[in-house]
Design an enzyme around this catalytic site. Structure first.
Site, PDB file in Angstrom:
ATOM      1  N   CYS A 103       9.577   1.275   3.866  1.00  0.00           N
ATOM      2  CA  CYS A 103      10.718   0.231   3.751  1.00  0.00           C
ATOM      3  C   CYS A 103      11.884   0.544   4.371  1.00  0.00           C
ATOM      4  CB  CYS A 103      10.672  -0.538   2.397  1.00  0.00           C
ATOM      5  SG  CYS A 103      11.127   0.447   1.199  1.00  0.00           S
ATOM      6  N   TRP A 143       0.626  -1.246  -0.099  1.00  0.00           N
ATOM      7  CA  TRP A 143       0.056   0.124   0.110  1.00  0.00           C
ATOM      8  C   TRP A 143       0.735   1.325   0.063  1.00  0.00           C
ATOM      9  CZ3 TRP A 143       0.339  -2.658   4.827  1.00  0.00           C
ATOM     10  CH2 TRP A 143       1.080  -2.119   5.957  1.00  0.00           C
ATOM     11  N   GLY A 167       6.706  -6.319  -0.324  1.00  0.00           N
ATOM     12  CA  GLY A 167       5.857  -6.558   0.706  1.00  0.00           C
ATOM     13  C   GLY A 167       6.543  -7.105   1.596  1.00  0.00           C
ATOM     14  N   GLY A 168       5.584  -7.841   2.721  1.00  0.00           N
ATOM     15  CA  GLY A 168       6.290  -8.164   3.975  1.00  0.00           C
ATOM     16  C   GLY A 168       7.022  -9.783   3.520  1.00  0.00           C
ATOM     17  N   LYS A 200      -0.197  -6.031  -9.743  1.00  0.00           N
ATOM     18  CA  LYS A 200      -1.390  -6.157  -8.856  1.00  0.00           C
ATOM     19  C   LYS A 200      -1.022  -5.165  -7.703  1.00  0.00           C
ATOM     20  CE  LYS A 200      -2.933  -8.583  -4.975  1.00  0.00           C
ATOM     21  NZ  LYS A 200      -3.019  -7.277  -4.494  1.00  0.00           N
ATOM     22  N   GLU A 237      11.368  -7.396  -2.600  1.00  0.00           N
ATOM     23  CA  GLU A 237      11.924  -5.840  -1.727  1.00  0.00           C
ATOM     24  C   GLU A 237      11.134  -5.828  -0.445  1.00  0.00           C
ATOM     25  OE1 GLU A 237      12.249  -3.160   0.441  1.00  0.00           O
ATOM     26  OE2 GLU A 237      11.035  -1.756  -1.193  1.00  0.00           O
ATOM     27  N   LEU A 238      11.613  -6.295   0.825  1.00  0.00           N
ATOM     28  CA  LEU A 238      10.952  -6.704   1.810  1.00  0.00           C
ATOM     29  C   LEU A 238      11.164  -5.824   3.000  1.00  0.00           C
ATOM     30  CD1 LEU A 238      11.607 -10.468   1.414  1.00  0.00           C
ATOM     31  CD2 LEU A 238       9.883  -9.176   0.316  1.00  0.00           C
ATOM     32  N   GLU A 261      10.091  -5.439  12.083  1.00  0.00           N
ATOM     33  CA  GLU A 261       9.461  -4.354  11.450  1.00  0.00           C
ATOM     34  C   GLU A 261       8.004  -3.874  11.778  1.00  0.00           C
ATOM     35  OE1 GLU A 261       8.845  -4.591   6.833  1.00  0.00           O
ATOM     36  OE2 GLU A 261       9.554  -2.468   6.857  1.00  0.00           O
TER      37      GLU A 261
END
Ligand code: TXE
Length: 487
Positions: free
Chosen positions: A282, A149, A226-227, A173, A248-249, A379
């Site tokens: 992030c 988001w 995302g996570g 997406k 990319e987390l 996180e």
């Protein structure tokens, strides 16, 4: 109520179902979103597959692709304010930030527009006299780009830009939380003149939409932000289609302050590093690691600055911190802060929800020295800073590297030699020295360890959307000799 649509094969349409989007500032429904399910995803991937191999797109020169990307960049710039307002409305991110960030997103598209015709193969000095051998860089194929988001237009641009420059086609997406700006962005792609099927966008939920996309046999590469637990699921799904992945987390990025640093400047950078975007970044510098001799002074500076932050309606240009994107996220932060206080962390400031119905949480600082506080380890993705201290440089390095993550880091010192030592010793994809949270399309971005794999930004990212074809051309007119010997 505003109605948004998905975009498949050049057509705007409603999804199989619809879902409501809440305004994070009020907690009330403000828009209706198209919900893609397996059938929509299947059509989108098939459209992307078709556009990859047939029609205008594969026949286009790289320079022509670049021109389309330049046109898209101009449209993003011309519509930046409108897109910013949509992002602010749908995610709660303050308008000051979204308008500046989206104007800069245009530069990402420009950067990749310029790179489109600079992606080159090579001529090989092959060890056989009668052969010419060279390589071509061809598009990796159909790309599934999945974003969370926060900063959807930005996180999508670092995937869409290089993928289109390389000649790939995409199914993007958008996150089910705050998809409005990205769905609206599809209109700009359409207006820029990309052939139907090259760019498709859907939104929906992980188990029904994201999972169908990442397992789809027509997908060649998955670019995911995302996570970490969702990333693990995405990688498991890719075992079915053997798509390559870039991940990319996020992280738990250390912000290291030495006693010799300009403390006022470091405090401003720390405030930006953790409270900007209400901490939903992030690269948030969420672990302050400060030299013990200046800890109290530095914490006092931070407390004063944190308490002076203007918390307000995200569409108000004077607001500096807005709500979290979702109630779920706010509740998560509340519970981790409570657990950290129960573990012995000391509350310096904040530690509670903001006023009203929106998903506000006050800028919070927790002194976690000598306690095993969960806020210092995982996180949070919210406006919560955990503070640790050190006495020696080795201790600072140990704390900085003391999590499984490794996305970003900050080092504040006036000692040049020490800065270089820290750069070498910190395990992270980015080290910012005497600055924080600077990005550019020219600079690679990505993490070590649990923060992911692959890099976004820069030339290498465009090459990651290609694969190499090797061509062997025999230059001799003589008949092929002994057919049973490999040459
Ligand atoms: O992210 P998810 P969530 C971290 C942050 C946050 C936590 C969870 O700590 O609190 O992750 O956030 C799609 N197959 N970050 O739950 O689930 C989903 O629909 C394919 C760090 O919102 O990872 C959305 O589009 N896709 C961070 C996207 O994955 C699936 C950004 C991200 O959602 C899927 C966000 C599946 N099975 C969260 N399940 C950062 N680094 O910027 C979900 N999705």
């Amino acid at each position: 109520m505003q109605m948004f649509q998905q975009y498949i094969d050049g057509v705007f349409e409603d999804g199989t179902a619809r879902f409501d989007s809440l305004d994070p500032a009020t907690g009330k429904t403000w828009a209706s979103m198209p919900e893609a399910r397996e059938g929509d995803v299947d059509r989108a991937v098939k459209a992307a597959q078709h556009a990859l191999w047939a029609g205008e797109w594969p026949a286009m020169t790289a320079t022509a692709r670049g021109k389309l990307l330049y046109r898209l960049a101009d449209l993003v710039q011309a519509n930046a304010q409108r897109l910013a307002e949509l992002e602010t409305r749908d995610t709660g991110k303050i308008i000051r930030e979204t308008s500046a960030q989206i104007a800069y997103v245009a530069d990402y598209y420009r950067y990749y527009a310029g790179l489109a015709d600079k992606i080159e193969g090579a001529t090989l000095a092959i060890d056989k006299a009668d052969m010419d051998v060279w390589t071509r860089r061809e598009p990796v194929g159909v790309v599934a780009a999945i974003v969370p988001w926060n900063s959807q237009l930005f996180l999508a641009a670092v995937k869409i830009g290089p993928a289109l420059a390389a000649g790939c086609t995409l199914v993007v997406k958008a996150s089910e939380d705050g998809p409005a700006p990205l769905l609206e962005f599809a209109r700009l792609v359409h207006d820029a003149g990309f052939p139907a099927g090259v760019f498709n966008i859907v939104t929906g939920f992980g188990p029904t939409c994201g999972s169908a996309l990442t397992r789809h046999p027509g997908v060649d590469h998955i670019a995911f932000t995302g996570g970490p637990s969702t990333a693990a699921q995405v990688v498991r799904n890719s075992a079915e289609n053997l798509a390559t992945t870039s991940l990319e987390l996020g992280g738990k990025s250390p912000f290291v302050v030495f006693a010799d640093a300009d403390l006022e400047s470091a405090a401003n950078a720390q405030v930006a590093g953790i409270f900007a975007a209400t901490g939903q970044s992030c690269v948030a510098g969420s672990r302050l690691i400060v030299e013990a001799s200046v800890k109290d002074r530095f914490l006092q500076l931070l407390k004063t600055k944190a308490e002076a932050i203007r918390i307000g309606a995200p569409l108000d240009m004077s607001s500096e911190v807005g709500p979290l994107c979702t109630r779920r996220q706010r509740d998560h932060i509340e519970s981790v802060v409570a657990a950290s206080l129960a573990a012995g962390a000391r509350l310096v400031t904040g530690g509670r929800n903001g006023q009203g119905e929106g998903f506000y949480y006050l800028p919070t600082i927790l002194d976690c020295d000598d306690v095993a506080a969960p806020s210092a380890e995982t996180e949070l993705f919210g406006p919560v800073l955990s503070v640790l201290s050190f006495k020696t440089e080795d201790e600072a390095v140990g704390l900085a590297n003391g999590t499984p993550y490794g996305l970003a880091s900050g080092v504040f010192t006036s000692n040049l030699a020490r800065a270089h030592r820290m750069i070498r010793r910190i395990r992270a994809g980015i080290v910012w020295v005497n600055t924080y949270r600077a990005v550019s399309p020219i600079a690679p971005f990505g993490g070590y360890g649990q923060s992911g794999q692959g890099r976004e930004g820069g030339l290498a990212a465009a090459l990651d959307y290609t694969r190499t074809k090797t061509i062997w051309l025999r230059t001799s007119d003589d008949p092929i000799p002994d057919p049973f010997i490999m040459r």
